[in-house]
Design a protein around this motif. Structure first.
Motif, PDB file in Angstrom:
ATOM      1  N   TYR A   1      48.936  45.521  43.560  1.00  0.00           N
ATOM      2  CA  TYR A   1      47.682  44.782  43.645  1.00  0.00           C
ATOM      3  C   TYR A   1      47.118  44.441  42.265  1.00  0.00           C
ATOM      4  CZ  TYR A   1      48.815  46.708  48.075  1.00  0.00           C
ATOM      5  OH  TYR A   1      49.520  47.050  49.197  1.00  0.00           O
TER       6      TYR A   1
ATOM      7  N   LEU B   1      47.124  40.707  41.917  1.00  0.00           N
ATOM      8  CA  LEU B   1      45.958  39.970  42.396  1.00  0.00           C
ATOM      9  C   LEU B   1      44.879  39.903  41.326  1.00  0.00           C
ATOM     10  CD1 LEU B   1      45.732  41.346  46.058  1.00  0.00           C
ATOM     11  CD2 LEU B   1      46.679  39.157  45.297  1.00  0.00           C
TER      12      LEU B   1
ATOM     13  N   GLN C   1      41.895  42.198  43.445  1.00  0.00           N
ATOM     14  CA  GLN C   1      42.714  43.410  43.363  1.00  0.00           C
ATOM     15  C   GLN C   1      42.142  44.506  44.249  1.00  0.00           C
ATOM     16  OE1 GLN C   1      42.710  45.257  39.520  1.00  0.00           O
ATOM     17  NE2 GLN C   1      44.274  46.762  40.044  1.00  0.00           N
TER      18      GLN C   1
ATOM     19  N   GLY D   1      42.537  43.714  48.048  1.00  0.00           N
ATOM     20  CA  GLY D   1      43.889  44.023  48.514  1.00  0.00           C
ATOM     21  C   GLY D   1      44.132  45.515  48.600  1.00  0.00           C
ATOM     22  N   ALA D   2      43.645  46.257  47.596  1.00  0.00           N
ATOM     23  CA  ALA D   2      43.857  47.706  47.579  1.00  0.00           C
ATOM     24  C   ALA D   2      43.109  48.397  48.715  1.00  0.00           C
ATOM     25  CB  ALA D   2      43.404  48.280  46.236  1.00  0.00           C
TER      26      ALA D   2
ATOM     27  N   SER E   1      47.752  53.730  44.415  1.00  0.00           N
ATOM     28  CA  SER E   1      46.870  52.571  44.553  1.00  0.00           C
ATOM     29  C   SER E   1      45.416  52.938  44.286  1.00  0.00           C
ATOM     30  CB  SER E   1      47.017  51.967  45.953  1.00  0.00           C
ATOM     31  OG  SER E   1      46.183  50.836  46.102  1.00  0.00           O
TER      32      SER E   1
ATOM     33  N   ASP F   1      44.144  50.999  41.206  1.00  0.00           N
ATOM     34  CA  ASP F   1      43.392  49.814  41.614  1.00  0.00           C
ATOM     35  C   ASP F   1      41.900  50.055  41.774  1.00  0.00           C
ATOM     36  OD1 ASP F   1      45.723  48.137  41.863  1.00  0.00           O
ATOM     37  OD2 ASP F   1      46.197  49.226  43.699  1.00  0.00           O
TER      38      ASP F   1
ATOM     39  N   ILE G   1      46.378  40.843  53.255  1.00  0.00           N
ATOM     40  CA  ILE G   1      47.204  41.148  52.079  1.00  0.00           C
ATOM     41  C   ILE G   1      48.296  40.091  51.926  1.00  0.00           C
ATOM     42  CG2 ILE G   1      48.784  42.819  51.034  1.00  0.00           C
ATOM     43  CD1 ILE G   1      47.253  45.023  52.513  1.00  0.00           C
TER      44      ILE G   1
END
Length: 484
Positions: A104, A107, A116, A119-120, A351, A355, A413
């Motif tokens: 991510y 992103l 980011q 998405g995470a 993640s 992220d 995603i």
């Protein structure tokens, strides 16, 4: 089957698992935890990916699905194979070129930090719910086989299971996961093959006769081209297989973390292609096992369980087969469960640390280690609490609802990554969380309307609509890049 025998098998398995994890992760640092220092052998990574792609749900449900769906799942597996090619030759070069730790991060560099984190968070929700559900389903089986017989509550079962998962993944991360999952793959495939051979003997047939019996039965039908509205229709399953593989492997931190641990993009590509071939063989083994389970149940006059995913356990434990068949069932179930839970815990830790906490930007190795260990423990506690929550409800409708939610969250995603790769537009990503939340809700509404008004059942291809709605929303937020 004696609970003592089950306990012995489980303890021996866990002891071996811990020994492998300790040997592989003795000198692991943060880079080893997150990316395996990018030194993993592609051959070992491919072997480990076989079990990583499975779960306790796969182990229990795929054989049982043969009665209603025959071998139609192979249509989706063909789509998986095409999806693996997309991951290998589109996504792998991109991620290696950007040297990302978390997927991510792409992103962030493409759209901004809000993208980011969006998405995470969607990955976090998907993976946490999905992994906890898979652990719960297997804990439910172990509760019947062992814990109930000793009068121990479900809470002890869940806590012990997750404690073991946390302990063997806490030090080495991806570096040790590659080797422990290879061991789990060996256990899983061995349990499948040996159980199939035991069923063949139980039917009084040779291996060739048994395979011929399966091939000539209604169970062995693979292709369904007759009814486009059916969820088993070939093109729906084939296309859905491509999209599902790209979304739930290529854009999933859990699965791609192993691929990105290889020494080079070329090694990662070899790993993915070998995994695709092995996946075909293993799924065929699962489906063949399912057909043999039904043939064996009919042969001995066994009453079928009310739920198809209980068939494997009922035949293995109470079907009159030798004791080792039941123990093989337990071994395979443990291998699939610990693989999916351990890899999910590692990916969630990566993640969340990279992220959402942005802990890797500070450059302080000691501080990063401390943060990563705290996050890892927090993820284990969170997963345990979810397993306990599912155990408290014990209601199929509630559990299915959570499973659907986990599936819906992969659509945004997929849409975000496709928009970034396939277009040149920038977006005002402050509004992206709203788009990402709206897309699954509109997808669910579309699914309902299609069924109620037109009698059309949207199945696995719902992910395509979900991603398309996300991309449409992003288009409305964007403008053409002038400097591209």
């Amino acid at each position: 089957m004696s609970p003592v025998a089950v306990i012995v098998v489980v303890l021996v398995y866990i002891a071996l698992l811990f020994a492998i994890a300790w040997l592989a992760g003795r000198h692991a640092d943060n880079a080893a935890f997150f990316t395996g220092n990018r030194r993993s052998s592609w051959l070992v990574a491919a072997f480990s990916m076989i079990t990583a792609a499975m779960s306790g749900v796969t182990y229990l449900s795929v054989p049982g699905s043969v009665a209603t769906d025959s071998f139609s799942y192979m249509q989706m597996v063909l789509g998986f194979t095409v999806g693996q090619l997309i991951v290998a030759f589109v996504l792998v070069p991109l991620f290696y070129r950007m040297r990302v730790i978390s997927l991510y991060q792409y992103l962030d560099r493409r759209f901004g930090v809000t993208s980011q984190r969006t998405g995470a968070w969607f990955f976090f929700l998907s993976k946490m719910l999905g992994a906890a559900l898979r652990v719960y389903i297997v804990c439910a089986v172990m509760q019947l086989l062992v814990f109930d017989r000793f009068g121990l509550p479900f809470a002890v079962n869940a806590v012990v299971t997750m404690l073991f998962v946390w302990l063997y993944t806490r030090r080495g991360g991806v570096k040790s996961l590659i080797w422990t999952d290879s061991f789990k793959t060996l256990c899983l495939v061995a349990s499948l093959v040996l159980t199939i051979l035991a069923l063949v003997r139980g039917l009084g047939l040779t291996t060739g006769e048994a395979l011929s019996e399966v091939a000539s039965s209604d169970y062995a039908r693979i292709f369904f081209f007759d009814d486009p509205s059916s969820e088993r229709y070939f093109w729906k399953m084939f296309v859905a297989g491509i999209v599902l593989l790209v979304a739930m492997t290529g854009l999933d931190q859990d699965m791609m973390q192993r691929n990105l641990s290889c020494r080079s993009p070329r090694d990662a590509q070899k790993n993915i292609l070998l995994t695709a071939l092995c996946q075909i063989v293993v799924i065929l083994l699962f489906l063949t096992l399912g057909a043999l389970l039904y043939l064996y149940a009919a042969h001995v006059g066994m009453e079928l369980p009310p739920k198809s995913d209980q068939l494997f356990s009922q035949v293995a434990v109470n079907g009159g087969l030798p004791l080792h068949v039941g123990l093989l069932f337990v071994l395979g179930m443990m291998a699939s469960t610990y693989s999916s839970a351990g890899s999910a815990l590692t990916a969630l830790t990566t993640s969340f640390t990279v992220d959402l906490l942005d802990a890797t930007r500070h450059g302080d190795e000691a501080r990063l280690t401390q943060t990563r260990r705290r996050v890892h423990a927090l993820m284990a506690v969170g997963m345990t609490l979810l397993v306990l929550l599912f155990g408290h409800f014990g209601n199929d409708s509630v559990i299915n609802l959570f499973f659907k939610v986990a599936g819906y969250t992969y659509g945004p995603i997929l849409g975000m990554f496709l928009f970034g790769i396939c277009t040149r537009r920038r977006i005002d990503d402050r509004w992206l969380p709203l788009v990402a939340v709206a897309a699954p809700l509109l997808s669910a509404l579309l699914q309902y309307v299609a069924q109620e008004m037109f009698g059309y059942r949207i199945g696995f291809e719902l992910l395509v609509y979900n991603a398309a709605i996300t991309m449409a929303g992003m288009w409305l937020l964007g403008r053409e890049r002038k400097n591209a």
